[in-house]
Design a protein around this motif. Structure first.
Motif, mmCIF file in Angstrom:
data_model
loop_
_atom_site.group_PDB
_atom_site.id
_atom_site.type_symbol
_atom_site.label_atom_id
_atom_site.label_comp_id
_atom_site.label_asym_id
_atom_site.label_seq_id
_atom_site.Cartn_x
_atom_site.Cartn_y
_atom_site.Cartn_z
ATOM 1 N N TYR A 72 -4.809 4.917 7.463
ATOM 2 C CA TYR A 72 -5.193 4.545 6.090
ATOM 3 C C TYR A 72 -6.270 3.458 6.092
ATOM 4 N N MET A 133 5.818 -7.086 3.826
ATOM 5 C CA MET A 133 5.907 -5.635 4.012
ATOM 6 C C MET A 133 5.733 -4.903 2.684
ATOM 7 N N PHE A 135 6.501 -1.784 1.903
ATOM 8 C CA PHE A 135 7.684 -0.988 1.564
ATOM 9 C C PHE A 135 8.729 -1.872 0.867
ATOM 10 N N HIS A 159 6.609 7.341 -4.136
ATOM 11 C CA HIS A 159 6.871 7.023 -2.730
ATOM 12 C C HIS A 159 8.329 6.638 -2.488
ATOM 13 N N SER A 215 0.249 9.525 -2.499
ATOM 14 C CA SER A 215 -0.091 9.563 -1.078
ATOM 15 C C SER A 215 0.014 10.949 -0.455
ATOM 16 N N ASP A 240 2.121 1.403 -8.691
ATOM 17 C CA ASP A 240 1.952 1.194 -7.246
ATOM 18 C C ASP A 240 0.543 1.639 -6.871
ATOM 19 N N ALA A 242 -0.918 1.190 -3.874
ATOM 20 C CA ALA A 242 -1.050 1.065 -2.411
ATOM 21 C C ALA A 242 -2.302 1.771 -1.884
ATOM 22 N N HIS A 243 -2.556 2.980 -2.383
ATOM 23 C CA HIS A 243 -3.672 3.769 -1.841
ATOM 24 C C HIS A 243 -4.952 3.638 -2.659
ATOM 25 N N MET A 270 1.582 -3.323 -8.343
ATOM 26 C CA MET A 270 1.982 -3.497 -6.937
ATOM 27 C C MET A 270 0.923 -2.894 -6.030
ATOM 28 N N THR A 274 -1.988 -2.913 3.767
ATOM 29 C CA THR A 274 -1.971 -2.133 5.006
ATOM 30 C C THR A 274 -2.997 -1.012 5.022
ATOM 31 N N GLY A 281 1.488 -6.160 4.893
ATOM 32 C CA GLY A 281 2.155 -6.809 3.756
ATOM 33 C C GLY A 281 1.870 -6.129 2.430
HETATM 34 N N1 PMP Z 1 3.683 2.599 -1.667
HETATM 35 C C1 PMP Z 1 3.023 3.720 -1.323
HETATM 36 C C2 PMP Z 1 2.502 4.617 -2.399
HETATM 37 C C3 PMP Z 1 2.812 4.034 0.021
HETATM 38 O O1 PMP Z 1 2.153 5.149 0.353
HETATM 39 C C4 PMP Z 1 3.313 3.151 1.024
HETATM 40 C C5 PMP Z 1 3.138 3.441 2.499
HETATM 41 N N2 PMP Z 1 2.227 4.327 2.900
HETATM 42 C C6 PMP Z 1 4.009 2.010 0.613
HETATM 43 C C7 PMP Z 1 4.173 1.767 -0.729
HETATM 44 C C8 PMP Z 1 4.573 1.069 1.639
HETATM 45 O O2 PMP Z 1 3.593 0.249 2.120
HETATM 46 P P1 PMP Z 1 3.505 -0.314 3.616
HETATM 47 O O3 PMP Z 1 3.180 0.828 4.506
HETATM 48 O O4 PMP Z 1 2.405 -1.285 3.495
HETATM 49 O O5 PMP Z 1 4.813 -0.924 3.959
#
Ligand code: PMP
Length: 439
Positions: A72, A133, A135, A159, A215, A240, A242-243, A270, A274, A281
């Motif tokens: 990623y 982290m 997650f 997720h 994701s 979320d 994240a991506h 959120m 990573t 984190g």
């Molecule tokens: N939210 C989403 C949408 C994710 O795809 C991910 C992990 N790929 C996470 C949270 C967790 O994040 P991390 O890998 O940084 O622990």
């Protein structure tokens, strides 16, 4: 089920049909550990399978370089060059590696506050809280926001970390069809009993839980419509990103930036460090009162060790690199990622593959629709020096298997063309061209 001695075994065997397939795929990944930074090109050790496949030999002689479409590393900041690495090295010299204390004890340094202010500035939020982290950011903070008496309306493709957080919270969870606004609205209406005054609702609050870029799907949330529904029913949004933060939007600030939505419309934002920031984190950004609430109530503030100095320095340096439009390299990377994502997706479609997701998403899933094709495709590409990930049950539904390419700003057009050429060859062998070629 009992074992030979008549005891119930401690863990399940790998005999079930679907678990056996997951096991095989995972064993495969464990057997080719990478031996360099996860950059556009990455060094991996060759597969050495022994016994059950879990033990591997790290034979240096069996290394090979692959084009990496499995990390990623959207903006290429995971690579060990440039200002981020220098900042991380300096932080180790000055502050060491481990903080050795939770946030609410002696684990809050000046740098933690600097990171939280930088994240807030980057996202246009009042404040933020950062954790070790991504997650756990979802799974441990959601129970501080939802609970008994809360209705959470959650996208079916959310997720695992969101799903776990919602389960831990004890809230009532209703799942709506992926990105389907009619399904979302129907569930909210049913939940709050249409026409009831707000004080008579069966739920104290309603939260809509969605992601920026999904994701596994590569799709983008229909955020303007979600915001309209939130306003209509007096609900809250947990988003979320994240991506998406760092990976899309004219300034790389995620789906809010992409749709031009005011950050104040999102109650809980959120994200993780990573992916686009090449570090570790997660964070939650929002109003000062939300962040203060989490500082006091979240398990994350009191029990886990706080983030380490080099990890934070890497994040601050990469965010500054994006925010500094004159001297920084971030905007170039963001534009390169956008160009690469569109180019790669378009070529795959022209090839006749079924590609899921949005044109602007760097997550590019190519559909296989069959368990056996996952391993065939991943091995076929790996033999041609391309690393990618195959995804199947339980991350997707059965018969919705796919391979997921993650495009990066570090990829050159030559690298992407090499992948496309390899895929063309493998596609011919395992038949994954399901749609007619676009002319
Ligand atoms: N939210 C989403 C949408 C994710 O795809 C991910 C992990 N790929 C996470 C949270 C967790 O994040 P991390 O890998 O940084 O622990």
């Amino acid at each position: 089920e009992t074992n030979r001695k008549g005891y119930v075994p401690l863990y399940a065997s790998f005999e079930s049909f679907y678990l056996r397939n997951i096991f095989r795929r995972q064993a495969d990944c464990f057997n080719r550990p990478i031996v360099s930074v996860p950059g556009g090109k990455t060094m991996v050790t060759n597969r050495v399978t022994q016994d059950h496949g879990w033990t591997f030999k790290m034979a240096d002689t069996e290394r090979k370089e692959v084009i990496n479409l499995a990390s990623y590393n959207y903006l290429g900041y995971a690579e060990n060059s440039g200002p981020c690495t220098e900042a991380a090295i300096e932080a180790i010299h000055k502050r060491g590696l481990g903080s050795t204390s939770p946030r609410s004890e002696l684990g809050t340094s000046v740098q933690h506050r600097k990171l939280e202010q930088t994240v807030a500035k980057f996202l246009g939020a009042e404040d933020s809280i950062c954790l070790g982290m991504g997650f756990a950011t979802n799974s441990l903070n959601l129970p501080c926001l939802a609970g008994k008496g809360t209705l959470v309306v959650s996208d079916e493709r959310n997720h695992a970390s969101l799903i776990l957080g919602l389960r831990l919270s004890g809230a009532t969870v209703k799942v709506f069809k992926h990105n389907n606004m009619e399904s979302l609205e129907r569930l909210i209406r049913r939940g709050i009993i249409e026409g009831q005054p707000r004080t008579c609702r069966p739920y104290k609050r309603v939260i809509i839980a969605v992601e920026g870029i999904y994701s596994m799907e590569g799709s983008i949330v229909r955020l303007p419509e979600v915001v309209a529904i939130k306003r209509k029913y007096g609900a809250y949004i947990y988003l979320d990103e994240a991506h998406s933060v760092g990976a899309m939007g004219p300034n790389g600030r995620g789906v809010l930036d992409y749709f031009g939505i005011n950050p104040k419309d999102i109650d809980v934002l959120m994200g993780t460090f990573t992916k686009s920031f090449g570090s570790a984190g997660g964070y939650i950004a929002g109003s000062k009162s939300l962040i203060n609430h989490l500082r006091v109530n979240s398990q994350c503030s009191h029990y886990p060790i706080s983030m380490s100095a080099p990890v934070m320095s890497q994040i601050i340096a990469s965010m500054n690199d994006i925010m500094d439009k004159e001297k920084g390299d971030g905007m170039r990377r963001i534009n390169q990622l956008a160009r690469n994502s569109r180019y790669f997706r378009q070529k795959l479609q022209q090839m006749g593959c079924i590609v899921y997701g949005h044109d602007d998403s760097p997550v590019v899933p190519v559909m296989l629709f069959m368990q056996a094709k996952i391993t065939a495709l991943v091995h076929g590409l790996y033999d041609r020096n391309i690393a990618t990930i195959g995804v199947g049950y339980p991350a997707t539904e059965i018969a919705a298997e796919r391979t997921r390419f993650c495009v990066s700003a570090s990829h050159t057009q030559e690298m992407l063309d090499e992948c496309l050429q390899a895929l063309e060859e493998v596609a011919g062998e395992i038949h994954i061209k399901y749609s007619r070629k676009k002319r």
